[in-house]
Design a protein around this motif. Structure first.
Motif, PDB file in Angstrom:
ATOM      1  N   MET A 173       0.824  -1.208   0.000  1.00  0.00           N
ATOM      2  CA  MET A 173       0.000   0.000   0.000  1.00  0.00           C
ATOM      3  C   MET A 173       0.861   1.262   0.000  1.00  0.00           C
ATOM      4  O   MET A 173       0.680   2.158  -0.821  1.00  0.00           O
ATOM      5  N   LEU A 174       1.830   1.350   0.934  1.00  0.00           N
ATOM      6  CA  LEU A 174       2.638   2.561   1.063  1.00  0.00           C
ATOM      7  C   LEU A 174       3.619   2.721  -0.094  1.00  0.00           C
ATOM      8  O   LEU A 174       3.887   3.843  -0.535  1.00  0.00           O
ATOM      9  N   ARG A 175       4.147   1.604  -0.592  1.00  0.00           N
ATOM     10  CA  ARG A 175       5.020   1.724  -1.766  1.00  0.00           C
ATOM     11  C   ARG A 175       4.218   2.241  -2.955  1.00  0.00           C
ATOM     12  O   ARG A 175       4.705   3.075  -3.726  1.00  0.00           O
ATOM     13  N   GLY A 176       2.996   1.762  -3.101  1.00  0.00           N
ATOM     14  CA  GLY A 176       2.145   2.235  -4.187  1.00  0.00           C
ATOM     15  C   GLY A 176       1.879   3.727  -4.091  1.00  0.00           C
ATOM     16  O   GLY A 176       1.913   4.451  -5.092  1.00  0.00           O
ATOM     17  N   GLU A 177       1.622   4.215  -2.869  1.00  0.00           N
ATOM     18  CA  GLU A 177       1.396   5.645  -2.687  1.00  0.00           C
ATOM     19  C   GLU A 177       2.667   6.430  -2.994  1.00  0.00           C
ATOM     20  O   GLU A 177       2.622   7.498  -3.628  1.00  0.00           O
ATOM     21  N   PHE A 178       3.817   5.915  -2.571  1.00  0.00           N
ATOM     22  CA  PHE A 178       5.092   6.589  -2.837  1.00  0.00           C
ATOM     23  C   PHE A 178       5.348   6.698  -4.333  1.00  0.00           C
ATOM     24  O   PHE A 178       5.671   7.774  -4.856  1.00  0.00           O
ATOM     25  N   GLU A 179       5.180   5.592  -5.055  1.00  0.00           N
ATOM     26  CA  GLU A 179       5.434   5.598  -6.495  1.00  0.00           C
ATOM     27  C   GLU A 179       4.413   6.468  -7.232  1.00  0.00           C
ATOM     28  O   GLU A 179       4.758   7.166  -8.196  1.00  0.00           O
ATOM     29  N   SER A 180       3.162   6.431  -6.782  1.00  0.00           N
ATOM     30  CA  SER A 180       2.130   7.271  -7.389  1.00  0.00           C
ATOM     31  C   SER A 180       2.471   8.743  -7.203  1.00  0.00           C
ATOM     32  O   SER A 180       2.409   9.549  -8.145  1.00  0.00           O
ATOM     33  N   SER A 181       2.834   9.099  -5.985  1.00  0.00           N
ATOM     34  CA  SER A 181       3.126  10.499  -5.663  1.00  0.00           C
ATOM     35  C   SER A 181       4.360  10.995  -6.417  1.00  0.00           C
ATOM     36  O   SER A 181       4.418  12.162  -6.829  1.00  0.00           O
ATOM     37  N   LYS A 182       5.358  10.122  -6.602  1.00  0.00           N
ATOM     38  CA  LYS A 182       6.557  10.513  -7.355  1.00  0.00           C
ATOM     39  C   LYS A 182       6.195  10.929  -8.780  1.00  0.00           C
ATOM     40  O   LYS A 182       6.719  11.921  -9.295  1.00  0.00           O
ATOM     41  N   LYS A 218      10.413   9.428   1.060  1.00  0.00           N
ATOM     42  CA  LYS A 218      10.994   8.100   1.248  1.00  0.00           C
ATOM     43  C   LYS A 218       9.919   7.071   1.561  1.00  0.00           C
ATOM     44  O   LYS A 218       8.944   7.363   2.236  1.00  0.00           O
ATOM     45  N   PHE A 219      10.138   5.872   1.067  1.00  0.00           N
ATOM     46  CA  PHE A 219       9.357   4.699   1.455  1.00  0.00           C
ATOM     47  C   PHE A 219      10.340   3.651   1.944  1.00  0.00           C
ATOM     48  O   PHE A 219      11.440   3.507   1.400  1.00  0.00           O
ATOM     49  N   GLY A 220       9.964   2.912   2.977  1.00  0.00           N
ATOM     50  CA  GLY A 220      10.863   1.879   3.455  1.00  0.00           C
ATOM     51  C   GLY A 220      10.211   0.957   4.468  1.00  0.00           C
ATOM     52  O   GLY A 220       9.017   1.067   4.769  1.00  0.00           O
ATOM     53  N   LYS A 221      11.028   0.061   4.994  1.00  0.00           N
ATOM     54  CA  LYS A 221      10.568  -0.949   5.950  1.00  0.00           C
ATOM     55  C   LYS A 221      11.345  -0.817   7.251  1.00  0.00           C
ATOM     56  O   LYS A 221      12.572  -0.646   7.245  1.00  0.00           O
ATOM     57  N   TYR A 222      10.633  -0.883   8.365  1.00  0.00           N
ATOM     58  CA  TYR A 222      11.290  -0.846   9.664  1.00  0.00           C
ATOM     59  C   TYR A 222      12.094  -2.139   9.894  1.00  0.00           C
ATOM     60  O   TYR A 222      11.807  -3.185   9.299  1.00  0.00           O
ATOM     61  N   LYS A 223      13.082  -2.033  10.771  1.00  0.00           N
ATOM     62  CA  LYS A 223      13.926  -3.190  11.054  1.00  0.00           C
ATOM     63  C   LYS A 223      13.184  -4.296  11.786  1.00  0.00           C
ATOM     64  O   LYS A 223      13.552  -5.465  11.690  1.00  0.00           O
ATOM     65  N   ASN A 264       8.612  -8.646  13.079  1.00  0.00           N
ATOM     66  CA  ASN A 264       7.253  -9.142  13.302  1.00  0.00           C
ATOM     67  C   ASN A 264       6.489  -8.201  14.230  1.00  0.00           C
ATOM     68  O   ASN A 264       6.894  -8.019  15.384  1.00  0.00           O
ATOM     69  N   PRO A 265       5.425  -7.558  13.740  1.00  0.00           N
ATOM     70  CA  PRO A 265       4.913  -7.679  12.370  1.00  0.00           C
ATOM     71  C   PRO A 265       5.712  -6.813  11.404  1.00  0.00           C
ATOM     72  O   PRO A 265       6.340  -5.824  11.823  1.00  0.00           O
ATOM     73  N   ALA A 266       5.678  -7.167  10.117  1.00  0.00           N
ATOM     74  CA  ALA A 266       6.336  -6.350   9.101  1.00  0.00           C
ATOM     75  C   ALA A 266       5.686  -4.969   9.087  1.00  0.00           C
ATOM     76  O   ALA A 266       4.461  -4.852   9.018  1.00  0.00           O
ATOM     77  N   THR A 267       6.509  -3.929   9.184  1.00  0.00           N
ATOM     78  CA  THR A 267       6.000  -2.570   9.311  1.00  0.00           C
ATOM     79  C   THR A 267       6.720  -1.650   8.329  1.00  0.00           C
ATOM     80  O   THR A 267       7.943  -1.715   8.205  1.00  0.00           O
ATOM     81  N   TYR A 268       5.937  -0.812   7.636  1.00  0.00           N
ATOM     82  CA  TYR A 268       6.494   0.042   6.590  1.00  0.00           C
ATOM     83  C   TYR A 268       6.180   1.510   6.886  1.00  0.00           C
ATOM     84  O   TYR A 268       5.304   1.818   7.698  1.00  0.00           O
ATOM     85  N   PHE A 269       6.887   2.409   6.199  1.00  0.00           N
ATOM     86  CA  PHE A 269       6.636   3.832   6.378  1.00  0.00           C
ATOM     87  C   PHE A 269       6.691   4.549   5.037  1.00  0.00           C
ATOM     88  O   PHE A 269       7.295   4.080   4.071  1.00  0.00           O
TER      89      PHE A 269
END
Length: 246
Positions: free
Chosen positions: A1-10, A25-30, A33-38
């Motif tokens: 979801m967030l990667r899609g928003e990042f690429e759309s906005s770019k 920036k889009f990325g993944k937290y270290k 569990n659970p997998a978390t993105y920003f």
């Protein structure tokens, strides 16, 4: 979801830097569990309660559609994007009718998974997919006629736009884009969850900047067809919504 928003906005920012906050920036937290993105973007102080001026807003939206260029010349997108929390089907297609059929059928499948079976709706979906879509969208690319794949916001209603308090410019945010027939953007405005943009003045002003495709007299039929995706997607994301019956 967030990667899609990042690429759309770019892509939108690259076309019109003052029409969307700059994506950073889009990325993944270290944490594993659970997998978390920003997703980080420029902060813009904006008014999200005032309706945009129809001529100014639709003129900028039409400019975004006109100036965009699909990298493949096809309809689709290079990464998955979402409308709300529901994923779009965005595989590249040369045919807009085929692309929209897959997009709509995918949304209807998500709705069934969320809200349960409804035989009448399933039969109606089959009729729309096999009869209505070819009839209304097929002519857009028949007998030498062409439509341009345009970048669209993908979830454009008044809840996903605002007015920059410093400049007065209208702004988009929360994009879930793909390259589509430009009229697809206006389908959301017909849905019952839209209030401000349901006013026909916005569609009228938009069409002054980007006229309806031929056949022009079928614009309203196409608009109704495009609105189905937005309405069913809303139901898929809001279990039990009354929109499913309207």
């Amino acid at each position: 979801m967030l990667r899609g928003e990042f690429e759309s906005s770019k892509i939108i920012y690259g076309l019109m830097p003052k029409f969307i906050p700059e994506p950073v920036k889009f990325g993944k937290y270290k944490v594993q569990n659970p997998a978390t993105y920003f997703y980080l973007s420029e902060f813009v102080d904006m008014d999200v309660a005032t309706a945009p001026e129809p001529a100014e807003f639709t003129g900028r939206l039409a400019e975004m559609h006109k100036t965009s260029q699909s990298p493949t010349g096809q309809f689709g997108f290079h990464v998955a994007t979402c409308d709300g929390k529901m994923a779009h089907t965005v595989d590249w297609e040369e045919s807009w009718a085929v692309f929209y059929r897959k997009l709509l059928v995918g949304v209807c499948k998500l709705d069934l998974e969320t809200n349960g079976p409804w035989p009448e709706l399933e039969r109606a979906t089959e009729q729309v997919a096999t009869k209505v879509i070819p009839r209304l969208l097929g002519p857009l690319q028949a007998e030498g006629q062409k439509i341009k794949p345009c970048i669209i916001h993908g979830d454009l209603w008044e809840g996903n736009m605002g007015i920059n308090l410093e400049t007065g410019d209208t702004l988009l945010f929360d994009a879930g884009s793909y390259y589509a027939h430009n009229e697809m953007e206006l389908g959301h405005w017909r849905c019952e969850f839209s209030s401000v943009f349901r006013s026909k003045i916005y569609t009228r002003h938009y069409l002054r900047n980007y006229p309806a495709a031929e056949p022009v007299d079928e614009f309203d039929d196409r608009n109704r067809l495009y609105s189905i995706k937005g309405a069913i997607n809303y139901c898929a994301g809001h279990p039990g919504s009354i929109l499913r019956k309207t």
